[in-house]
Structure formats: C-alpha cells, structure tokens
Scaffold this active site. Structure first.
Site, short mmCIF file in Angstrom:
data_model
loop_
_atom_site.label_atom_id
_atom_site.label_comp_id
_atom_site.label_asym_id
_atom_site.label_seq_id
_atom_site.Cartn_x
_atom_site.Cartn_y
_atom_site.Cartn_z
NE ARG A 57 114.69 54.77 11.64
CZ ARG A 57 115.05 55.34 10.49
NH1 ARG A 57 114.39 56.41 10.06
NH2 ARG A 57 116.04 54.86 9.78
CG ASP A 168 117.78 67.26 8.42
OD1 ASP A 168 118.59 66.75 7.63
OD2 ASP A 168 116.80 66.63 8.89
#
Length: 299
Positions: A57, A168
């Site tokens: 990632r 978020d």
C-alpha cells in the site's frame, strides 16, 4: 465550532491532519515503531503479518519519494524527521475501506421503519433537522444509502428536514465520496427504482459510471475525522449513528473508549448501528439492544 452546526462536516476539515497524539516509541524494529505509531494515532493494529500489506500500500508513495524499500521508508520517518509530513499518506495506506451500497440491509430497513420516524417525531416543532452520522464513511456508499432512505421516506410520508455527516480519516476515500461517482459494478445492491430515482447515468467518456443526484448531494457533508482523538466537536444530540465494521480494527480498550464517547453524542432515544461482528462491544447500561447490532440510547 461544532462540526454539526447544523451538521456541517466541511467546516471541521484540518489541512494539517488529525491532532497529534504523541511520538512513537523509539525502541524495536522500524516496523514495530511504525505499528506503534499507527495504533497510538488511529487505533489500527498492525501485526508483523501485515508487513507485506503495508509494503504494497505504501509502494506508490515510496516511489514518489525515490525510496526503494520499506525499511528505508521507516528510516525516512523516524531518523530523517519526516513523520509529520507523511502522516496523511500513512493513514490513507493502512486503513481498510471495504464498503457497499445497503451493506447489512436490515439496518436500512430499521432506519426507514423505526429509527427515522422516531427521530422525526423527536424533532417535530424544534426547527432542527434529523441528524445522521456515518462515522466511518469510506468511499461513501453507506452515507448515500442513508440519504436514499431518508429521501424516500420524505417522498412517502411527507417532507421533513434532515442532514447527514459522513467522516473518515482517509483523505483518498473522502475525495471519492464527495465526487459521488461510482462504477456500474458497485450498484448491484440497489433496487432498479432507487437507481432510476437517485442516480444519473454517465455518457460519453463517463459511460459505465453513475453519479448521485444533486438532491442528495446537497444533504451530505463530508469531513476528515480521527475517531481516536476523542475530542472532536460533534453535536451531542445525533439521532442516528452508523459505526459499522471499524471497531474490529481496534483493541478492546479502544473499542470501549470509543463506544463510551459515541454514546455521549447520541440523543436519548437515538439509534446506534454497529457491524454484525461488533455487537458485544456495546455493553453500556444506557445502550439497549433492539435488533441485530442495533442499539437505542435509553434515558
């Protein structure tokens, strides 16, 4: 200023990212220090088994920096003093964002049939909107599913004022949520009538994509929020909170702390939805379970 004033998430966005929660420990391997930093900051636990995932990632970010491997990136963070400037990239990389429209559909049935009508009755005559918070919004399908439910309820039973806050910690997914454009492949859970009523089909270069209609986009505010900070300025009379499939990434201590804090922001009679594997976390005396992973705040 409160993020929900009235329910405006965009006012709370901080270009410098979440508040600092302290420096990571200075002992152990680079990955151990990295994992300790992530857990202290945002509650996400990373075992050594997650190293490969983290490497994958962060690969794009490392390429941008001209860094060839993960250990060199850790040295960049902890020895070269780049931790603060890398915070957003780190949090975007380590958070998981699986989501679907109308995921765990029983919650949306309960919202339309029970939770929202109860909230409408509570708000009657107050001039305040029904307030719903999607606390781990990811790319937005949960918030837009809530919006479809509330707008459909207004169509069916009569207009009422409502607003949705969607938050978020991951800035990349929030950008997708704000754009509100989704591929055909994500729309399977939608009923044909919902797709026709609440989405616009793309054409030309946008063929195969659909966008949420402006009528709903005007009702939803998105903002970056770190649930682990526990000092966020959120209204204390929220009617419905969706806090689903995020507690599983936290330690038991952090789960309890977050549920305690979320309860303080929920109106008496308000509804809290958790992920179906998270029901056992809500063991506060003032949270009464009324359905699968569904809780109502008692007086």
């Amino acid at each position: 200023m409160s993020i929900l004033s009235p329910f405006r998430a965009d006012e709370a966005e901080d270009p410098d990212g979440p508040a600092r929660r302290g420096a990571p420990r200075r002992t152990g391997s680079g990955f151990a220090r990295f994992a300790a930093f992530v857990e202290a900051e945002i509650g996400v636990r990373l075992s050594e088994a997650k190293r490969t995932m983290v490497d994958g990632r962060l690969r794009r970010r490392m390429s941008q920096l001209g860094i060839s491997d993960l250990d060199s990136y850790f040295r960049h963070l902890f020895e070269d003093g780049a931790l603060d400037e890398e915070r957003t990239a780190i949090f975007d990389a380590v958070t998981t964002n699986k989501t679907d429209f109308f995921r765990e559909s029983a919650h949306f049935d309960h919202l339309m049939d029970v939770a929202a009508p109860a909230a409408i009755a509570r708000r009657s005559g107050t001039g305040q909107p029904v307030k719903v918070w999607s606390a781990a919004a990811s790319t937005g399908p949960e918030a837009w599913s809530i919006a479809m439910c509330l707008a459909s309820l207004a169509d069916r039973d009569g207009a009422f004022n409502w607003a949705i806050l969607a938050t978020d910690i991951n800035t990349e997914v929030l950008a997708i949520a704000r754009r509100a454009i989704y591929p055909e492949s994500m729309l399977g859970p939608l009923r044909p009538e919902d797709r026709q009523r609440w989405l616009m089909q793309g054409h030309g270069d946008h063929r195969g994509s659909w966008r949420i209609v402006p009528e709903l986009r005007r009702r939803v505010r998105f903002g970056q929020l770190n649930l682990m900070d526990l000092d966020f300025s959120i209204d204390t009379d929220i009617d419905v909170v969706f806090l689903r499939n995020v507690l599983i990434y936290f330690s038991a201590e952090d789960q309890t702390r977050l549920i305690d804090h979320i309860s303080c922001h929920l109106a008496v009679g308000g509804t809290l939805y958790l992920g179906h594997s998270e029901s056992m976390v809500a063991h506060r005396a003032d949270l009464r379970q009324v359905g699968p992973a569904t809780f109502v705040k008692a007086e």
